[in-house]
Design a protein around this motif. Structure first.
Motif, mmCIF file in Angstrom:
data_model
loop_
_atom_site.group_PDB
_atom_site.id
_atom_site.type_symbol
_atom_site.label_atom_id
_atom_site.label_comp_id
_atom_site.label_asym_id
_atom_site.label_seq_id
_atom_site.Cartn_x
_atom_site.Cartn_y
_atom_site.Cartn_z
ATOM 1 N N SER A 357 14.053 11.880 -23.903
ATOM 2 C CA SER A 357 13.349 11.842 -25.423
ATOM 3 C C SER A 357 13.952 10.982 -26.164
ATOM 4 N N ARG A 358 15.498 10.903 -26.306
ATOM 5 C CA ARG A 358 16.165 10.124 -27.147
ATOM 6 C C ARG A 358 16.178 8.506 -26.833
ATOM 7 N N GLN A 359 16.267 8.367 -25.499
ATOM 8 C CA GLN A 359 16.472 7.070 -25.058
ATOM 9 C C GLN A 359 15.114 6.225 -24.858
ATOM 10 N N TYR A 360 14.151 7.095 -24.746
ATOM 11 C CA TYR A 360 12.814 6.123 -24.480
ATOM 12 C C TYR A 360 11.767 6.292 -25.521
ATOM 13 N N LEU A 361 11.934 7.373 -26.569
ATOM 14 C CA LEU A 361 11.193 7.661 -27.661
ATOM 15 C C LEU A 361 11.696 7.747 -28.949
ATOM 16 N N GLY A 362 13.259 7.347 -28.882
ATOM 17 C CA GLY A 362 13.909 7.200 -30.083
ATOM 18 C C GLY A 362 14.366 8.317 -30.859
ATOM 19 N N SER A 363 13.963 9.662 -30.297
ATOM 20 C CA SER A 363 14.356 10.688 -31.122
ATOM 21 C C SER A 363 14.201 12.052 -30.475
ATOM 22 N N TYR A 364 14.819 12.981 -30.676
ATOM 23 C CA TYR A 364 15.018 14.085 -29.958
ATOM 24 C C TYR A 364 13.870 15.255 -30.321
ATOM 25 N N LEU A 365 13.204 14.700 -31.319
ATOM 26 C CA LEU A 365 12.000 15.694 -31.542
ATOM 27 C C LEU A 365 11.127 16.017 -30.463
ATOM 28 N N TRP A 366 10.800 15.168 -29.712
ATOM 29 C CA TRP A 366 9.658 15.424 -28.709
ATOM 30 C C TRP A 366 10.290 16.255 -27.690
ATOM 31 N N GLY A 367 11.629 16.157 -27.343
ATOM 32 C CA GLY A 367 12.052 17.303 -26.470
ATOM 33 C C GLY A 367 12.030 18.569 -26.887
ATOM 34 N N PHE A 368 12.268 18.790 -28.288
ATOM 35 C CA PHE A 368 12.098 20.013 -28.797
ATOM 36 C C PHE A 368 10.729 20.774 -28.888
ATOM 37 N N ILE A 369 9.732 19.587 -29.139
ATOM 38 C CA ILE A 369 8.431 20.212 -29.170
ATOM 39 C C ILE A 369 7.854 20.504 -27.614
ATOM 40 N N ALA A 370 8.385 19.933 -26.647
ATOM 41 C CA ALA A 370 8.298 20.284 -25.286
ATOM 42 C C ALA A 370 8.436 21.563 -25.070
ATOM 43 N N LEU A 371 9.793 22.019 -25.424
ATOM 44 C CA LEU A 371 10.188 23.289 -25.056
ATOM 45 C C LEU A 371 9.685 24.445 -25.888
ATOM 46 N N ALA A 372 9.180 23.927 -26.935
ATOM 47 C CA ALA A 372 8.434 24.999 -27.784
ATOM 48 C C ALA A 372 6.960 25.271 -27.227
ATOM 49 N N LEU A 373 6.443 24.306 -26.663
ATOM 50 C CA LEU A 373 5.038 24.483 -26.043
ATOM 51 C C LEU A 373 5.114 25.240 -24.904
ATOM 52 N N LEU A 374 6.394 24.961 -23.964
ATOM 53 C CA LEU A 374 6.657 25.842 -22.695
ATOM 54 C C LEU A 374 6.830 27.215 -23.224
ATOM 55 N N ALA A 375 7.327 27.425 -24.330
ATOM 56 C CA ALA A 375 7.731 29.015 -24.742
ATOM 57 C C ALA A 375 5.951 29.489 -25.182
ATOM 58 N N LEU A 376 5.374 28.902 -25.735
ATOM 59 C CA LEU A 376 4.105 29.378 -26.051
ATOM 60 C C LEU A 376 3.212 29.482 -24.821
ATOM 61 N N ALA A 377 3.127 28.634 -23.793
ATOM 62 C CA ALA A 377 2.524 28.895 -22.489
ATOM 63 C C ALA A 377 3.157 30.304 -21.817
ATOM 64 N N MET A 378 4.435 30.280 -21.841
ATOM 65 C CA MET A 378 5.093 31.784 -21.314
ATOM 66 C C MET A 378 4.542 33.120 -22.015
ATOM 67 N N LEU A 379 4.384 32.773 -23.340
ATOM 68 C CA LEU A 379 3.835 33.747 -24.006
ATOM 69 C C LEU A 379 2.307 34.314 -23.536
ATOM 70 N N ALA A 380 1.727 33.259 -23.360
ATOM 71 C CA ALA A 380 0.167 33.576 -23.045
ATOM 72 C C ALA A 380 0.319 34.064 -21.486
ATOM 73 N N VAL A 381 1.317 33.835 -20.502
ATOM 74 C CA VAL A 381 1.593 34.383 -19.380
ATOM 75 C C VAL A 381 1.836 35.845 -19.334
ATOM 76 N N LEU A 382 2.758 36.161 -20.259
ATOM 77 C CA LEU A 382 3.320 37.566 -20.538
ATOM 78 C C LEU A 382 2.025 38.425 -20.816
ATOM 79 N N ARG A 383 1.331 38.118 -21.809
ATOM 80 C CA ARG A 383 0.070 38.664 -22.282
ATOM 81 C C ARG A 383 -0.986 39.124 -21.114
ATOM 82 N N LEU A 384 -0.953 38.117 -20.123
ATOM 83 C CA LEU A 384 -2.007 38.230 -19.179
ATOM 84 C C LEU A 384 -1.550 39.165 -18.142
ATOM 85 N N MET A 385 -0.179 39.367 -18.016
ATOM 86 C CA MET A 385 0.371 40.439 -17.168
ATOM 87 C C MET A 385 0.554 41.884 -17.573
#
Length: 411
Positions: A357-385
């Motif tokens: 993210s830092r080397q090719y997009l110029g910021s760490y922000l997009w790395g953090f956003i990707a991890l946050a989206l993963l957390a929300l996806a796993m929340l959906a899995v938890l509620r489903l199970m």
């Protein structure tokens, strides 16, 4: 929480403490390259992507070694497996002290450091094996708080590396491993919950939906913890220009929260249920990760947000492993190793994602956003199970089934 005296009398405290110490020192060794990354990066003039890869190698290697160690523990015992592993770790650290001469050697050393990362499933199963189901969450939380080894690494490795050279730290770490090895040999006892199963039974959880659901949840909680803890010294040093030692100290603040709250997560899961606890954890993790990315120009705010994020991740680790022995009561060590393996593999992606993210997009922000989206996806899995889990092997919210006369838990 149950009265402390009741908990202490219900199991074997020396084994639990030996398991904590074993996991603590192994965890410290596992993240050594991350703790010393600013020194190694300076020595070999590494790019952002190279830094991320270097930090990720021990995490990935440790993940791949977890399941084989868990299987080995079924045949030679968890205590014996732990001692074999610590012997291999000391040999690996001796090689690091004497033979590293290039970046390629550092990558090879990262693979050897992965041996230490394999300790997770064995440590938690050994420590909690003496305790009844209603105390499993707390016992696993105490053993699992050995991830405080991150604190030892990021606090002690940078000043030692600055004073004596970063290769010397490998040798010092090898000598320190004699302490948990001795404690394990003298004080620990193999638990009575024997898990002698066929290889087919060992790997059965690999083919179950629940196994993969747990593993993906652990990608967020443990993968996020180990991945970010390994990367933060580099992040603080590169993003804010603090010294290498100060970067380690700032990382320590977050790591302390993650390690300490693992016990609290196990306790809350025993009382409220692991599912309820994980729900709150995933929401908080997603929110704080996005906030960390947006606050990248403000050091105090970033530090506080990381502390809150790590507190949630630590509590999530404790809560998830309150559920594991409820779902797999007869193969806890192997199921835990499999879940830990997938979770740690996810952790290996974190430094890579941040570096890219830092080397090719110029910021760490997009790395953090990707991890946050993963957390929300796993929340959906938890509620489903959740509905099926609470109908079959747990009570409302993921609490342990109530005990019935004779010691067996009620269904």
């Amino acid at each position: 929480m149950a009265p402390p005296r009741s908990f202490l009398k219900s199991g074997h405290l020396p084994t639990l403490l030996a398991s904590f110490l074993y996991f603590d020192f192994c965890f410290a060794v596992w993240v050594l390259n991350g703790a010393m990354a600013p020194f190694i990066s300076e020595a070999y003039q590494l790019s952002a992507a190279q830094k991320g890869f270097m930090i990720s190698v021990p995490i990935l290697a440790g993940a791949l070694m977890r399941f084989p160690l868990g299987v080995l523990a079924q045949y030679i015992g968890r205590k014996n497996a732990a001692m074999v592993e610590m012997g291999l770790i000391m040999a690996a650290l001796a090689l690091g002290f004497f033979f590293i001469r290039s970046y390629d050697h550092v990558i090879a050393m990262g693979v050897l450091l992965g041996i230490a990362g394999a300790s997770f499933g064995v440590a938690l199963s050994l420590g909690s094996g003496w305790y009844p189901p209603q105390y499993k969450g707390l016992a696993m939380g105490i053993a699992g708080a050995g991830n405080s080894g991150t604190v030892l690494a990021v606090l002690l490795a940078p000043p030692l590396a600055q004073a004596y050279g970063w290769q010397t730290v490998y040798g010092l770490a090898g000598l320190c491993m004699l302490l948990p090895f001795t404690v394990m040999a003298v004080f620990a006892k193999e638990p009575p919950d024997h898990e002698k199963q066929s290889l087919r039974q060992h790997v059965a959880c690999l083919f179950e939906k629940d196994g993969w659901a747990f593993s993906l949840l652990y990608v967020v909680t443990f993968g996020g913890f180990i991945g970010l803890a390994s990367f933060l010294p580099t992040y603080f040093h590169d993003q804010f220009g603090v010294s290498k030692v100060q970067a380690g100290q700032l990382t320590m603040l977050a790591a302390v929260m993650g390690s300490g709250l693992r016990v609290a997560g196990g306790y809350l899961a025993d009382r409220l249920g692991g599912i309820h606890t994980l729900t709150g954890v995933l929401i908080l993790v997603a929110a704080t990760l996005v906030a960390c990315g947006l606050a990248e120009g403000h050091l105090p705010a970033t530090t506080l947000l990381f502390m809150l994020c790590f507190a949630a991740l630590g509590a999530g680790n404790g809560a998830l492993f309150q559920l594991v022995p409820l779902r797999w009561p007869l193969t806890t060590a192997v199921a835990g190793s499999m879940i830990g393996e997938i979770g740690a593999l996810g952790g290996g992606l974190v430094p890579n994602a941040m570096g890219l993210s830092r080397q090719y997009l110029g910021s760490y922000l997009w790395g953090f956003i990707a991890l946050a989206l993963l957390a929300l996806a796993m929340l959906a899995v938890l509620r489903l199970m959740q509905p099926r889990w609470t109908r079959t092997w747990s009570r409302t919210g993921g609490r342990a089934p109530a005990p019935v006369p004779g010691g067996a838990p009620a269904a």
